[in-house]
Design a protein around this motif. Structure first.
Motif, PDB file in Angstrom:
ATOM      1  N   GLN A 141      -4.052  15.774   9.612  1.00  0.00           N
ATOM      2  CA  GLN A 141      -3.642  15.383  10.966  1.00  0.00           C
ATOM      3  C   GLN A 141      -2.121  15.337  10.988  1.00  0.00           C
ATOM      4  OE1 GLN A 141      -5.666  11.817  10.358  1.00  0.00           O
ATOM      5  NE2 GLN A 141      -4.006  10.854   9.251  1.00  0.00           N
ATOM      6  N   LEU A 142      -1.558  15.359  12.182  1.00  0.00           N
ATOM      7  CA  LEU A 142      -0.112  15.177  12.273  1.00  0.00           C
ATOM      8  C   LEU A 142       0.230  13.839  11.602  1.00  0.00           C
ATOM      9  CD1 LEU A 142       2.465  16.497  13.407  1.00  0.00           C
ATOM     10  CD2 LEU A 142       2.212  15.033  15.406  1.00  0.00           C
ATOM     11  N   GLY A 143       1.188  13.884  10.698  1.00  0.00           N
ATOM     12  CA  GLY A 143       1.525  12.670   9.942  1.00  0.00           C
ATOM     13  C   GLY A 143       0.790  12.579   8.610  1.00  0.00           C
ATOM     14  N   GLY A 144      -0.277  13.355   8.464  1.00  0.00           N
ATOM     15  CA  GLY A 144      -0.987  13.391   7.182  1.00  0.00           C
ATOM     16  C   GLY A 144      -1.311  12.003   6.674  1.00  0.00           C
ATOM     17  N   ARG A 145      -1.115  11.831   5.371  1.00  0.00           N
ATOM     18  CA  ARG A 145      -1.429  10.535   4.780  1.00  0.00           C
ATOM     19  C   ARG A 145      -0.317   9.506   5.006  1.00  0.00           C
ATOM     20  NH1 ARG A 145      -3.889  12.290  -1.051  1.00  0.00           N
ATOM     21  NH2 ARG A 145      -2.054  13.602  -0.952  1.00  0.00           N
ATOM     22  N   SER A 146       0.754   9.897   5.700  1.00  0.00           N
ATOM     23  CA  SER A 146       1.757   8.868   6.018  1.00  0.00           C
ATOM     24  C   SER A 146       1.157   7.816   6.951  1.00  0.00           C
ATOM     25  CB  SER A 146       3.013   9.479   6.648  1.00  0.00           C
ATOM     26  OG  SER A 146       2.839   9.779   8.014  1.00  0.00           O
ATOM     27  N   LEU A 147       0.079   8.181   7.641  1.00  0.00           N
ATOM     28  CA  LEU A 147      -0.574   7.187   8.505  1.00  0.00           C
ATOM     29  C   LEU A 147      -1.438   6.222   7.708  1.00  0.00           C
ATOM     30  CD1 LEU A 147      -1.616   9.296  11.629  1.00  0.00           C
ATOM     31  CD2 LEU A 147       0.129   7.516  11.517  1.00  0.00           C
ATOM     32  N   THR A 148      -1.958   6.679   6.583  1.00  0.00           N
ATOM     33  CA  THR A 148      -2.955   5.876   5.859  1.00  0.00           C
ATOM     34  C   THR A 148      -2.474   5.411   4.488  1.00  0.00           C
ATOM     35  OG1 THR A 148      -3.932   7.864   4.887  1.00  0.00           O
ATOM     36  CG2 THR A 148      -4.872   7.093   6.964  1.00  0.00           C
ATOM     37  N   TRP A 149      -1.224   5.674   4.152  1.00  0.00           N
ATOM     38  CA  TRP A 149      -0.786   5.398   2.777  1.00  0.00           C
ATOM     39  C   TRP A 149      -0.691   3.900   2.505  1.00  0.00           C
ATOM     40  CZ3 TRP A 149       4.861   5.216   1.004  1.00  0.00           C
ATOM     41  CH2 TRP A 149       5.719   4.853   2.021  1.00  0.00           C
ATOM     42  N   GLY A 150      -0.577   3.564   1.217  1.00  0.00           N
ATOM     43  CA  GLY A 150      -0.490   2.158   0.812  1.00  0.00           C
ATOM     44  C   GLY A 150       0.908   1.574   0.944  1.00  0.00           C
ATOM     45  N   ARG A 151       1.911   2.412   1.219  1.00  0.00           N
ATOM     46  CA  ARG A 151       3.279   2.014   1.582  1.00  0.00           C
ATOM     47  C   ARG A 151       4.091   1.389   0.450  1.00  0.00           C
ATOM     48  NH1 ARG A 151      -0.413   0.339   4.434  1.00  0.00           N
ATOM     49  NH2 ARG A 151      -0.061  -1.817   3.851  1.00  0.00           N
ATOM     50  N   GLN A 152       3.563   1.395  -0.747  1.00  0.00           N
ATOM     51  CA  GLN A 152       4.293   0.818  -1.873  1.00  0.00           C
ATOM     52  C   GLN A 152       5.404   1.786  -2.295  1.00  0.00           C
ATOM     53  OE1 GLN A 152       3.386  -2.384  -3.526  1.00  0.00           O
ATOM     54  NE2 GLN A 152       2.708  -2.416  -1.399  1.00  0.00           N
ATOM     55  N   CYS A 153       6.604   1.260  -2.456  1.00  0.00           N
ATOM     56  CA  CYS A 153       7.777   2.103  -2.712  1.00  0.00           C
ATOM     57  C   CYS A 153       8.533   1.619  -3.938  1.00  0.00           C
ATOM     58  CB  CYS A 153       8.715   2.083  -1.507  1.00  0.00           C
ATOM     59  SG  CYS A 153       8.055   2.989  -0.096  1.00  0.00           S
ATOM     60  N   TYR A 154       8.479   2.384  -5.000  1.00  0.00           N
ATOM     61  CA  TYR A 154       9.133   2.003  -6.256  1.00  0.00           C
ATOM     62  C   TYR A 154       9.990   3.142  -6.781  1.00  0.00           C
ATOM     63  CZ  TYR A 154       5.804  -1.695  -5.825  1.00  0.00           C
ATOM     64  OH  TYR A 154       5.108  -2.749  -5.313  1.00  0.00           O
ATOM     65  N   ARG A 155      11.192   2.789  -7.182  1.00  0.00           N
ATOM     66  CA  ARG A 155      12.021   3.777  -7.870  1.00  0.00           C
ATOM     67  C   ARG A 155      11.454   4.044  -9.264  1.00  0.00           C
ATOM     68  NH1 ARG A 155      18.404   3.235  -6.431  1.00  0.00           N
ATOM     69  NH2 ARG A 155      18.148   2.965  -4.177  1.00  0.00           N
ATOM     70  N   TRP A 156      11.624   5.247  -9.704  1.00  0.00           N
ATOM     71  CA  TRP A 156      11.346   5.561 -11.104  1.00  0.00           C
ATOM     72  C   TRP A 156      12.661   5.373 -11.879  1.00  0.00           C
ATOM     73  CZ3 TRP A 156       7.604  10.286 -12.015  1.00  0.00           C
ATOM     74  CH2 TRP A 156       6.435  10.093 -11.267  1.00  0.00           C
ATOM     75  N   SER A 157      12.513   5.220 -13.189  1.00  0.00           N
ATOM     76  CA  SER A 157      13.697   4.990 -14.016  1.00  0.00           C
ATOM     77  C   SER A 157      13.756   6.068 -15.094  1.00  0.00           C
ATOM     78  CB  SER A 157      13.597   3.617 -14.684  1.00  0.00           C
ATOM     79  OG  SER A 157      12.655   3.689 -15.758  1.00  0.00           O
ATOM     80  N   ASP A 158      14.753   5.956 -15.941  1.00  0.00           N
ATOM     81  CA  ASP A 158      14.834   6.933 -17.035  1.00  0.00           C
ATOM     82  C   ASP A 158      13.748   6.749 -18.078  1.00  0.00           C
ATOM     83  OD1 ASP A 158      16.673   8.700 -16.133  1.00  0.00           O
ATOM     84  OD2 ASP A 158      18.404   7.601 -16.912  1.00  0.00           O
ATOM     85  N   TYR A 159      13.076   5.590 -18.092  1.00  0.00           N
ATOM     86  CA  TYR A 159      11.877   5.515 -18.939  1.00  0.00           C
ATOM     87  C   TYR A 159      10.846   6.542 -18.455  1.00  0.00           C
ATOM     88  CZ  TYR A 159      13.712   1.115 -20.762  1.00  0.00           C
ATOM     89  OH  TYR A 159      14.490   0.158 -21.356  1.00  0.00           O
ATOM     90  N   ASP A 160      10.875   6.806 -17.159  1.00  0.00           N
ATOM     91  CA  ASP A 160       9.929   7.753 -16.572  1.00  0.00           C
ATOM     92  C   ASP A 160      10.432   9.195 -16.678  1.00  0.00           C
ATOM     93  OD1 ASP A 160       8.267   5.559 -15.686  1.00  0.00           O
ATOM     94  OD2 ASP A 160       9.841   5.169 -14.201  1.00  0.00           O
ATOM     95  N   PHE A 161      11.669   9.424 -16.248  1.00  0.00           N
ATOM     96  CA  PHE A 161      12.172  10.801 -16.285  1.00  0.00           C
ATOM     97  C   PHE A 161      12.379  11.290 -17.723  1.00  0.00           C
ATOM     98  CE2 PHE A 161      13.528   9.367 -12.003  1.00  0.00           C
ATOM     99  CZ  PHE A 161      12.774  10.271 -11.275  1.00  0.00           C
ATOM    100  N   GLY A 162      12.518  10.349 -18.659  1.00  0.00           N
ATOM    101  CA  GLY A 162      12.682  10.735 -20.062  1.00  0.00           C
ATOM    102  C   GLY A 162      11.388  10.728 -20.862  1.00  0.00           C
ATOM    103  N   ALA A 163      10.283  10.389 -20.202  1.00  0.00           N
ATOM    104  CA  ALA A 163       9.035  10.156 -20.937  1.00  0.00           C
ATOM    105  C   ALA A 163       8.516  11.405 -21.651  1.00  0.00           C
ATOM    106  CB  ALA A 163       7.961   9.621 -19.982  1.00  0.00           C
ATOM    107  N   GLY A 194       5.611   0.558  15.179  1.00  0.00           N
ATOM    108  CA  GLY A 194       6.423   1.394  14.292  1.00  0.00           C
ATOM    109  C   GLY A 194       6.900   0.630  13.086  1.00  0.00           C
ATOM    110  N   ALA A 195       6.155  -0.419  12.707  1.00  0.00           N
ATOM    111  CA  ALA A 195       6.653  -1.332  11.681  1.00  0.00           C
ATOM    112  C   ALA A 195       6.461  -0.807  10.268  1.00  0.00           C
ATOM    113  CB  ALA A 195       5.981  -2.694  11.827  1.00  0.00           C
ATOM    114  N   TYR A 196       5.637   0.212  10.091  1.00  0.00           N
ATOM    115  CA  TYR A 196       5.599   0.842   8.766  1.00  0.00           C
ATOM    116  C   TYR A 196       6.061   2.272   8.889  1.00  0.00           C
ATOM    117  CZ  TYR A 196       1.044   3.277   9.508  1.00  0.00           C
ATOM    118  OH  TYR A 196       0.019   4.088   9.937  1.00  0.00           O
ATOM    119  N   PHE A 197       6.557   2.779   7.784  1.00  0.00           N
ATOM    120  CA  PHE A 197       7.067   4.144   7.772  1.00  0.00           C
ATOM    121  C   PHE A 197       5.915   5.123   7.855  1.00  0.00           C
ATOM    122  CE2 PHE A 197       7.828   8.105   5.603  1.00  0.00           C
ATOM    123  CZ  PHE A 197       9.019   8.535   6.141  1.00  0.00           C
TER     124      PHE A 197
END
Lengths: 210, 559
Positions: B108-130, B232-235
């Motif tokens: 659908q327009l918006g795809g899973r942005s409408l239904t996502w869990g909205r959790q937002c976490y940066r990855w770190s170099d533990y991740d990019f270096g894994a 419009g309170a969630y992205f």
């Protein structure tokens, strides 16, 4: 809901559950999806009466109306026909012979017929003809068995779950017996809870996780 | 139709690509396979009470068994939200023998942005270096420093509420004020920290506004986000990126159009546009552009690349390496522990917080202390009070029983483990050789299984979760250490991985195909490892970064 409104039931309408929903739940006919149910799943008037009475016994009138009074019996009939609470999963061939007697063509348990027989056996007579305290005693005994230590699954658990769902998602159950606020507008993380404070039926996470 | 850029898909990353490319001055076509859903107009169930729904919010189990047997397993799938998920009967996929994979989708327009869990976490170099550290998969061609400014940029626009904790493994972002821990979670945070100073329980970092911004209202604490939110309170694409892109006047959106293939010109070694099917008329159409962004969702972007095989690229577009479709991942996910939390009977909350809590990864950081695994796991969960539905499991009938269900019940706390999934060549996507969908496109075939490392991580997670809830005074009722089916975390990713080497990866460090300079894949398909954090924020940052790179290459005449 009045008795007059409840009377517009016929087997053909039940195929889609449309008339039942429109009458019992007050939703527009257009909102109800038709499906391919067997008209034989439509309960008889006697079965409707039984489900209404049993619903009312589980959640009776207190300061607010009881479950039977707000149409939960009809909700349970429809929910059973459509398999809510996994009520149309096939019975195991090794299931209790007392259940296998009530197996439907698709292999699932005919919960309503089973319930009528079970309560008649316990009351020693037609359940609805029994005295009030005899009805309570019969249902209490069935409930105790279903939640006893050796029972893992039990058809009464399924029926009771549907009665609860029917009641607490009705306007009476959700907004009079409990409280309902669709737009809380804020989150208070720590409030005192006084005895008698009513829960929020709009706490969706709590409802999901039980 | 001729455009500067075509964006395939309108979900979280498609919306970002459309926004960034149009704001940079490009004329963009965004193609969405599903129906149009208009913000504030088409969220039909948003304000409904249970008694206004035909099935009281529980849904028609008979219909779901027939037409939504996979989607109904999604925790966000309810009678209110069923219209935001695909009909499984109409959108089949194939699974290899032995594969257990639930593919949750929203066409659908918006795809899973409408239904996502909205959790937002940066990855770190533990991740990019894994991958480099333990040798699984291929090394990421980027590190945290490459992405940090792009995290800043997307967080500022998205609006993420969260608490800064100063953790190197879960870097702080540019947060709106955090939502509060509830009374039991606050207690658990302190108890866990007292015993294990390196273990941090913090409130979920969520794309729900705690302060109004850019014409969007703040969160109303309904926590029914997946119905759509007119505040419009969630992205979502609808609330955020689509209005920004439309404002430029340079965006064209086509819905109900599924991209069949990307066209490739072997002479110029460039893609020239896309072919698509109008899903209502089944007519075949095409559009051309100077560059193409694939944002169809990880697996569907791979599907498009595989289905774009040509004489010049017989193994699929941009697949000279042969790794296209391989190394797919999803977080191994299970309920690690549930405990009763006595001692808080006199406390309660008001309002619905649309996020839980997170316990940041603490294993295999600077000390390799994982048992049987070399990656990380983290927990999400929270403390909640039970309500009437607990009565389904309790004996009793009559007035006393009804009165008991009238008040909030016992406090409980749950910790759900998310274990990092190793990238493995055998976990892969292919096109089904025989079966096609209603649009005539070959079905995607998923071949996936978790391995011993994920199972070991979840075993350790189960033990740790019980320890932590016990330390917080909880009485542990249950816990599991076997992962759910693949797809359960709804973090499926990989299949067109990034890497340094064109012979072993599909994309370079700019999310750009090694083989085709004007082709970018910026959704989950690009991921080379899975970390144990929710990945969407990283997809967004990578998309914004890739857009900037693409625009500058275009201007320099390199595309």
């Amino acid at each position: 809901m009045t008795e007059t409104q409840e009377s517009g039931w016929n087997r053909r309408d039940f195929i889609g559950g449309a008339a039942l929903l429109a009458l019992a739940l007050g939703v527009p006919l257009a909102a109800v999806r038709m499906s391919s149910l067997d008209p034989a799943d439509a309960p008889t008037e006697a079965q409707r009466g039984l489900l209404r009475e049993v619903s009312q016994l589980v959640l009776p009138r207190t300061g607010t109306p009881g479950a039977g009074e707000v149409g939960v019996g009809d909700f349970v009939a429809l929910a059973l026909a459509h398999g809510l609470e996994k009520s149309r999963q096939p019975l195991d061939d090794n299931a209790d012979p007392r259940l296998l007697r009530f197996r439907r063509g698709d292999g699932s348990l005919d919960h309503v017929t089973w319930l009528a027989a079970e309560l008649e056996r316990r009351a020693g007579m037609d359940f609805l003809m029994a005295a009030s305290d005899a009805r309570v005693a019969a249902l209490t005994a069935l409930d105790a068995e279903a939640f006893g230590p050796e029972a893992k699954t039990h058809p009464w658990r399924t029926l009771k779950a549907l009665i609860l769902t029917g009641y607490y998602t009705s306007e009476v159950g959700g907004a009079q017996e409990l409280r309902f606020e669709l737009v809380p507008g804020r989150f208070d993380p720590d409030l005192p809870l006084q005895p008698g404070d009513r829960a929020w039926s709009s706490d969706w996470t709590a409802v999901d996780f039980g | 139709m001729q455009f500067d850029a075509i964006v395939v898909g309108s979900g979280i990353t498609g919306g970002w690509a459309a926004k960034e490319l149009t704001e940079a001055g490009l004329k963009v076509l965004m193609i969405e396979r599903g129906r149009e859903i208009r913000h504030q107009q088409d969220y039909a169930t948003e304000m409904k009470a249970p008694w206004e729904m035909p099935w009281r919010g529980a849904g028609d189990a008979e219909l779901y068994a027939r037409e939504y047997p996979v989607q109904m397993l999604n925790r966000h799938f309810t009678e209110y939200t069923e219209g935001h998920f695909v009909n499984d009967a109409q959108n089949p996929y194939a699974k290899a023998a032995g594969t257990d994979f639930n593919w949750f989708r929203s066409y659908q327009l918006g795809g899973r942005s409408l239904t996502w869990g909205r959790q937002c976490y940066r990855w770190s170099d533990y991740d990019f270096g894994a991958n480099q550290r333990d040798g699984h998969g291929t090394d990421w061609p980027i590190r945290y420093a490459d992405l940090a400014p792009w995290y800043d940029k997307v967080e500022d626009f998205v609006g993420i509420s969260g608490a800064a904790e100063g953790l190197p493994q879960l870097p702080d972002g540019r947060f709106q004020p955090p939502m509060a821990l509830n009374v039991v979670e606050e207690h658990a945070r302190a108890a866990i920290r007292a015993k294990w100073p390196e273990r941090c329980l913090t409130v979920g970092r969520t794309a729900n506004l705690t302060e109004a911004k850019d014409g969007r209202g703040k969160c109303q604490n309904r926590s029914i986000c997946a119905r759509g939110c007119s505040y419009g309170a969630y992205f979502s694409t609808q609330s955020s990126t689509l209005p920004a892109a439309m404002k430029t006047g340079r965006l064209t959106v086509i819905t109900d159009a599924v991209v069949e293939a990307v066209d490739y010109d072997p002479v110029t070694r460039r893609v020239t546009g896309v072919r698509y099917v109008d899903t209502r008329t089944r007519q075949r159409r095409s559009a051309t552009a100077r560059l193409v962004f694939l944002n169809a969702g990880a697996f569907n972007s791979v599907q498009v690349l595989l289905n774009s095989a040509s004489e010049a690229m017989p193994g699929g577009l941009a697949n000279s390496s042969g790794v296209l479709g391989t190394h797919i991942m999803d977080h191994a996910n299970t309920l690690s522990a549930m405990a009763l939390m006595p001692g808080f009977e006199g406390r309660t909350t008001f309002g619905n917080r649309p996020t839980g809590v997170v316990v940041a990864r603490y294993r295999n950081l600077d000390v390799m202390d994982g048992v049987g695994h070399t990656r990380g796991f983290s927990f999400q969960g929270g403390a909640l009070q039970s309500t009437w539905s607990a009565g389904k499991r309790e004996a009793g009938i009559g007035a006393d029983y009804k009165d008991k269900l009238r008040s909030p019940g016992m406090w409980r706390m749950v910790l759900v483990g998310f274990a990092e999934c190793l990238p493995r060549a055998r976990n892969r996507l292919t096109l089904d050789p025989a079966r096609k969908d209603a649009n005539g496109l070959p079905l995607l075939r998923i071949d996936f299984a978790f391995g011993p490392e994920e199972q070991a991580a979840l075993a350790q997670a189960k033990a740790d979760a019980a320890d932590m809830l016990g330390a917080a005074g909880g009485k542990v009722l249950m816990g599991f250490d076997r992962p759910g089916a693949g797809g359960t975390a709804i973090h499926e990713m990989g299949g067109a991985r990034m890497g340094h080497d064109p012979s072993t990866s599909v994309l370079n460090k700019w999310s750009q195909a090694h083989d085709v300079p004007n082709l970018f894949v910026t959704d989950g398909a690009q991921m080379s490892s899975s970390a144990c954090q929710n990945p969407s924020l990283t997809y967004m940052a990578l998309t914004a970064r890739a857009c900037a790179a693409a625009v500058s290459m275009l201007r320099e005449g390199k595309l």
